[in-house]
Write a protein that holds these residues in place. Structure first.
Motif, PDB file in Angstrom:
ATOM      1  N   SER A 137       0.811  -1.225   0.000  1.00 46.45           N
ATOM      2  CA  SER A 137       0.000   0.000   0.000  1.00 46.45           C
ATOM      3  C   SER A 137       0.844   1.274   0.000  1.00 46.45           C
ATOM      4  CB  SER A 137      -0.940   0.019   1.209  1.00 46.45           C
ATOM      5  OG  SER A 137      -0.201   0.041   2.423  1.00 46.45           O
ATOM      6  N   GLY A 138       2.137   1.168   0.308  1.00 44.77           N
ATOM      7  CA  GLY A 138       2.999   2.336   0.380  1.00 44.77           C
ATOM      8  C   GLY A 138       3.382   2.663   1.811  1.00 44.77           C
ATOM      9  N   CYS A 139       4.220   3.694   1.960  1.00 39.67           N
ATOM     10  CA  CYS A 139       4.664   4.125   3.291  1.00 39.67           C
ATOM     11  C   CYS A 139       4.415   5.617   3.419  1.00 39.67           C
ATOM     12  CB  CYS A 139       6.137   3.813   3.502  1.00 39.67           C
ATOM     13  SG  CYS A 139       6.793   4.381   5.096  1.00 39.67           S
ATOM     14  N   ALA A 140       3.397   5.981   4.172  1.00 39.30           N
ATOM     15  CA  ALA A 140       3.036   7.389   4.326  1.00 39.30           C
ATOM     16  C   ALA A 140       4.094   8.172   5.081  1.00 39.30           C
ATOM     17  CB  ALA A 140       1.686   7.502   5.043  1.00 39.30           C
ATOM     18  N   ALA A 141       4.871   7.503   5.927  1.00 40.39           N
ATOM     19  CA  ALA A 141       5.856   8.205   6.740  1.00 40.39           C
ATOM     20  C   ALA A 141       7.013   8.748   5.917  1.00 40.39           C
ATOM     21  CB  ALA A 141       6.386   7.278   7.834  1.00 40.39           C
ATOM     22  N   VAL A 142       7.313   8.119   4.778  1.00 39.63           N
ATOM     23  CA  VAL A 142       8.450   8.569   3.972  1.00 39.63           C
ATOM     24  C   VAL A 142       8.309  10.046   3.599  1.00 39.63           C
ATOM     25  CG1 VAL A 142       9.610   8.308   1.758  1.00 39.63           C
ATOM     26  CG2 VAL A 142       9.036   6.289   3.097  1.00 39.63           C
ATOM     27  N   GLY A 143       7.127  10.449   3.188  1.00 33.55           N
ATOM     28  CA  GLY A 143       6.897  11.837   2.828  1.00 33.55           C
ATOM     29  C   GLY A 143       6.048  12.591   3.825  1.00 33.55           C
ATOM     30  N   GLY A 144       5.804  11.976   4.987  1.00 34.01           N
ATOM     31  CA  GLY A 144       4.924  12.570   5.979  1.00 34.01           C
ATOM     32  C   GLY A 144       5.670  13.017   7.220  1.00 34.01           C
ATOM     33  N   PHE A 145       5.003  12.887   8.361  1.00 34.42           N
ATOM     34  CA  PHE A 145       5.611  13.258   9.639  1.00 34.42           C
ATOM     35  C   PHE A 145       6.516  12.118  10.076  1.00 34.42           C
ATOM     36  CE2 PHE A 145       5.601  13.418  14.324  1.00 34.42           C
ATOM     37  CZ  PHE A 145       6.100  14.702  14.497  1.00 34.42           C
ATOM     38  N   ASN A 146       7.825  12.346  10.072  1.00 29.84           N
ATOM     39  CA  ASN A 146       8.766  11.248  10.308  1.00 29.84           C
ATOM     40  C   ASN A 146       9.847  11.603  11.316  1.00 29.84           C
ATOM     41  OD1 ASN A 146      10.497  12.896   8.669  1.00 29.84           O
ATOM     42  ND2 ASN A 146       9.667  11.873   6.837  1.00 29.84           N
ATOM     43  N   HIS A 149      11.248   8.544  13.175  1.00 29.31           N
ATOM     44  CA  HIS A 149      11.502   7.374  12.346  1.00 29.31           C
ATOM     45  C   HIS A 149      12.990   7.084  12.132  1.00 29.31           C
ATOM     46  CE1 HIS A 149       7.229   7.950  11.866  1.00 29.31           C
ATOM     47  NE2 HIS A 149       7.150   6.775  11.268  1.00 29.31           N
ATOM     48  N   ALA A 150      13.246   6.078  11.293  1.00 32.04           N
ATOM     49  CA  ALA A 150      14.579   5.487  11.169  1.00 32.04           C
ATOM     50  C   ALA A 150      15.544   6.366  10.380  1.00 32.04           C
ATOM     51  CB  ALA A 150      14.472   4.116  10.509  1.00 32.04           C
ATOM     52  N   ILE A 151      16.814   6.303  10.771  1.00 32.49           N
ATOM     53  CA  ILE A 151      17.897   6.918  10.007  1.00 32.49           C
ATOM     54  C   ILE A 151      18.918   5.873   9.561  1.00 32.49           C
ATOM     55  CG2 ILE A 151      17.645   9.181  11.083  1.00 32.49           C
ATOM     56  CD1 ILE A 151      20.055   8.482  12.868  1.00 32.49           C
ATOM     57  N   LEU A 152      18.776   4.642  10.028  1.00 29.75           N
ATOM     58  CA  LEU A 152      19.677   3.563   9.660  1.00 29.75           C
ATOM     59  C   LEU A 152      18.864   2.326   9.276  1.00 29.75           C
ATOM     60  CD1 LEU A 152      22.359   3.875  12.491  1.00 29.75           C
ATOM     61  CD2 LEU A 152      22.783   4.229  10.060  1.00 29.75           C
ATOM     62  N   ALA A 156      12.799   1.795   1.184  1.00 29.89           N
ATOM     63  CA  ALA A 156      11.720   2.593   0.603  1.00 29.89           C
ATOM     64  C   ALA A 156      10.359   2.072   1.021  1.00 29.89           C
ATOM     65  CB  ALA A 156      11.838   2.586  -0.921  1.00 29.89           C
ATOM     66  N   GLN A 157      10.314   0.832   1.528  1.00 33.79           N
ATOM     67  CA  GLN A 157       9.053   0.222   1.913  1.00 33.79           C
ATOM     68  C   GLN A 157       8.627   0.565   3.335  1.00 33.79           C
ATOM     69  OE1 GLN A 157       7.336  -1.536  -0.451  1.00 33.79           O
ATOM     70  NE2 GLN A 157       9.023  -0.860  -1.754  1.00 33.79           N
ATOM     71  N   CYS A 158       9.573   0.924   4.203  1.00 38.45           N
ATOM     72  CA  CYS A 158       9.239   1.166   5.609  1.00 38.45           C
ATOM     73  C   CYS A 158      10.369   1.891   6.307  1.00 38.45           C
ATOM     74  CB  CYS A 158       8.955  -0.154   6.320  1.00 38.45           C
ATOM     75  SG  CYS A 158       8.423   0.010   8.045  1.00 38.45           S
ATOM     76  N   VAL A 159      10.008   2.899   7.098  1.00 38.15           N
ATOM     77  CA  VAL A 159      10.997   3.656   7.878  1.00 38.15           C
ATOM     78  C   VAL A 159      10.655   3.634   9.366  1.00 38.15           C
ATOM     79  CG1 VAL A 159      11.662   5.139   5.958  1.00 38.15           C
ATOM     80  CG2 VAL A 159       9.755   5.823   7.434  1.00 38.15           C
ATOM     81  N   ALA A 160       9.836   2.674   9.796  1.00 49.90           N
ATOM     82  CA  ALA A 160       9.438   2.564  11.199  1.00 49.90           C
ATOM     83  C   ALA A 160      10.611   2.088  12.050  1.00 49.90           C
ATOM     84  CB  ALA A 160       8.266   1.597  11.336  1.00 49.90           C
ATOM     85  N   VAL A 161      10.525   2.337  13.369  1.00 47.23           N
ATOM     86  CA  VAL A 161      11.569   1.907  14.290  1.00 47.23           C
ATOM     87  C   VAL A 161      11.014   0.923  15.307  1.00 47.23           C
ATOM     88  CG1 VAL A 161      12.871   4.048  14.042  1.00 47.23           C
ATOM     89  CG2 VAL A 161      11.193   3.842  15.887  1.00 47.23           C
ATOM     90  N   ASN A 162      11.907   0.098  15.816  1.00 47.67           N
ATOM     91  CA  ASN A 162      11.561  -0.818  16.897  1.00 47.67           C
ATOM     92  C   ASN A 162      11.436  -0.023  18.198  1.00 47.67           C
ATOM     93  OD1 ASN A 162      12.382  -2.674  19.260  1.00 47.67           O
ATOM     94  ND2 ASN A 162      11.998  -4.132  17.624  1.00 47.67           N
ATOM     95  N   PRO A 303      19.015  10.142   6.921  1.00 47.99           N
ATOM     96  CA  PRO A 303      17.860  10.757   7.590  1.00 47.99           C
ATOM     97  C   PRO A 303      16.767  11.150   6.612  1.00 47.99           C
ATOM     98  CG  PRO A 303      19.693  12.306   7.450  1.00 47.99           C
ATOM     99  CD  PRO A 303      20.222  10.974   6.992  1.00 47.99           C
ATOM    100  N   LEU A 304      15.567  11.320   7.162  1.00 44.04           N
ATOM    101  CA  LEU A 304      14.411  11.754   6.411  1.00 44.04           C
ATOM    102  C   LEU A 304      14.228  13.258   6.574  1.00 44.04           C
ATOM    103  CD1 LEU A 304      12.223   8.795   7.649  1.00 44.04           C
ATOM    104  CD2 LEU A 304      13.128   9.032   5.325  1.00 44.04           C
ATOM    105  N   SER A 305      13.152  13.785   6.027  1.00 43.90           N
ATOM    106  CA  SER A 305      12.944  15.224   6.054  1.00 43.90           C
ATOM    107  C   SER A 305      12.801  15.776   7.460  1.00 43.90           C
ATOM    108  CB  SER A 305      11.694  15.578   5.237  1.00 43.90           C
ATOM    109  OG  SER A 305      10.542  14.912   5.769  1.00 43.90           O
TER     110      SER A 305
END
Length: 338
Positions: A137-146, A149-152, A156-162, A303-305
């Protein structure tokens, strides 16, 4: 409302047999699973209650001098157990840095290992783009509020953190996860237990279908004198880490014989800082050496935006946590507010 059946398992074999039903899940403390169910993220068809399996709620010394912590040991009990506090203070600190006392009194060690990301796009089903919840379905966090989220290690499929504090300490301590399943028992080195997202972000761990965590095994204690868990967060309690660092050292005077460093809040799994560890081995402990090691570890950050600040924050956290570990484990705190 979903129809859910319930079964209480009397032993490990019974729990595994019941788990062969499609849609069946194990439940211990339920502190994460029930939230996921209430939010419509998880839809189990059967809950297998494992809380009455007596063999899983023990803490015992292993023949090699290590420690076995049963999967049903409560987080608060593990944190305050004499053998954990004295021989593995890093783990005790990390456990006490997580959640609230009420949640630690319910949450289990096995459940802590299995808790899912707190990414808001994953938790809120109003957002349809989440590859972890709805693959493809995509990853809203990549271009959203992040910001969180992950820096390492992201993809492109997921930037979530444990979200686990405990797991960061276990990564630094080289723990082993013991599991049983329909194909028998096996041991999973902690470094291989959690996954990076790759193109299958819906898979958090390397557990196979129907497998049950039975314990976490710690090797003989090597870092009881020099370890520290540092958690940097937005508020002093009940907050997930922006960045956390578990540092453990063996020292010969001011010389670092062995360094073990793991980071939380920056990747899809607890991030073992192997580059920094290699840089520090055999070096004299000082801030300059630590700065170089931290910079080398974070050189691969992407890092992300909204979270570029995590790169510098993680470097400074590595330095501070390791210096505090070198100073000794007595009288340490577990977290700082960003």
């Amino acid at each position: 409302m979903d129809a859910i059946s319930y079964q209480r398992a009397a032993d490990v074999n019974g729990a595994i047999a019941a788990a062969q039903r499609p849609g069946a899940v194990f439940i211990g403390g339920g502190t994460n699973l029930l939230d996921l169910m209430k939010g419509g993220v998880a839809h189990p068809v059967m809950l297998i209650d494992i809380t009455r399996i007596e063999t899983l709620d023990q803490v015992e010394t292993l023949p090699n001098g290590g420690l076995r912590i049963g999967a049903l040991v409560r987080n608060s009990d593990a944190a305050n157990h004499t053998l954990v506090r004295t021989r593995y203070p890093l783990l005790s600190q990390a456990l006490l840095a997580g959640a609230s006392p009420q949640l630690r009194n319910m949450a289990t060690v096995g459940g802590n290992l299995m808790q899912r990301t707190r990414c808001p796009y994953f938790y809120d089903t109003a957002f349809t783009q989440c590859n972890k919840r709805a693959p493809g379905s995509g990853c809203a966090a990549v271009g959203g509020f992040n910001r969180m989220h992950a820096i390492l290690g992201a993809s492109a499929q997921c930037v979530a953190v444990n979200p686990s504090d405990m797991s960061v300490a276990l990564a630094a301590l080289d723990a082993t996860v013991q599991v049983s399943g329909p194909r028998g028992a096996r041991s999973i080195p902690f470094a291989s237990f959690h996954r990076l997202p790759g193109d299958r972000p819906e898979l958090d761990t390397t557990l196979q279908s129907g497998e049950l965590i039975t314990s976490v095994d710690l090797p003989p204690p090597l870092f009881s004198e020099h370890s520290h868990y540092l958690k940097i967060r937005d508020r002093a309690s009940y907050a997930f880490a922006l960045v956390s660092v578990a540092s453990a050292l063996q020292l010969d005077g001011h010389r670092i014989r062995t360094a073990r460093i793991a980071l939380g809040g920056i990747a899809h799994r607890p991030w073992r800082a192997s580059v920094a560890e290699q840089h520090l081995a055999g070096k004299t402990l000082n801030e300059s050496t630590l700065r170089e090691a931290a910079a080398a570890e974070l050189a691969q950050a992407r890092p992300l935006s909204g979270n570029a600040f995590k790169v510098g924050l993680a470097q400074r956290a590595i330095i501070r946590s390791t210096m505090l570990a070198a100073a000794g484990t007595q009288g340490q705190t577990t977290g700082e507010v960003a």
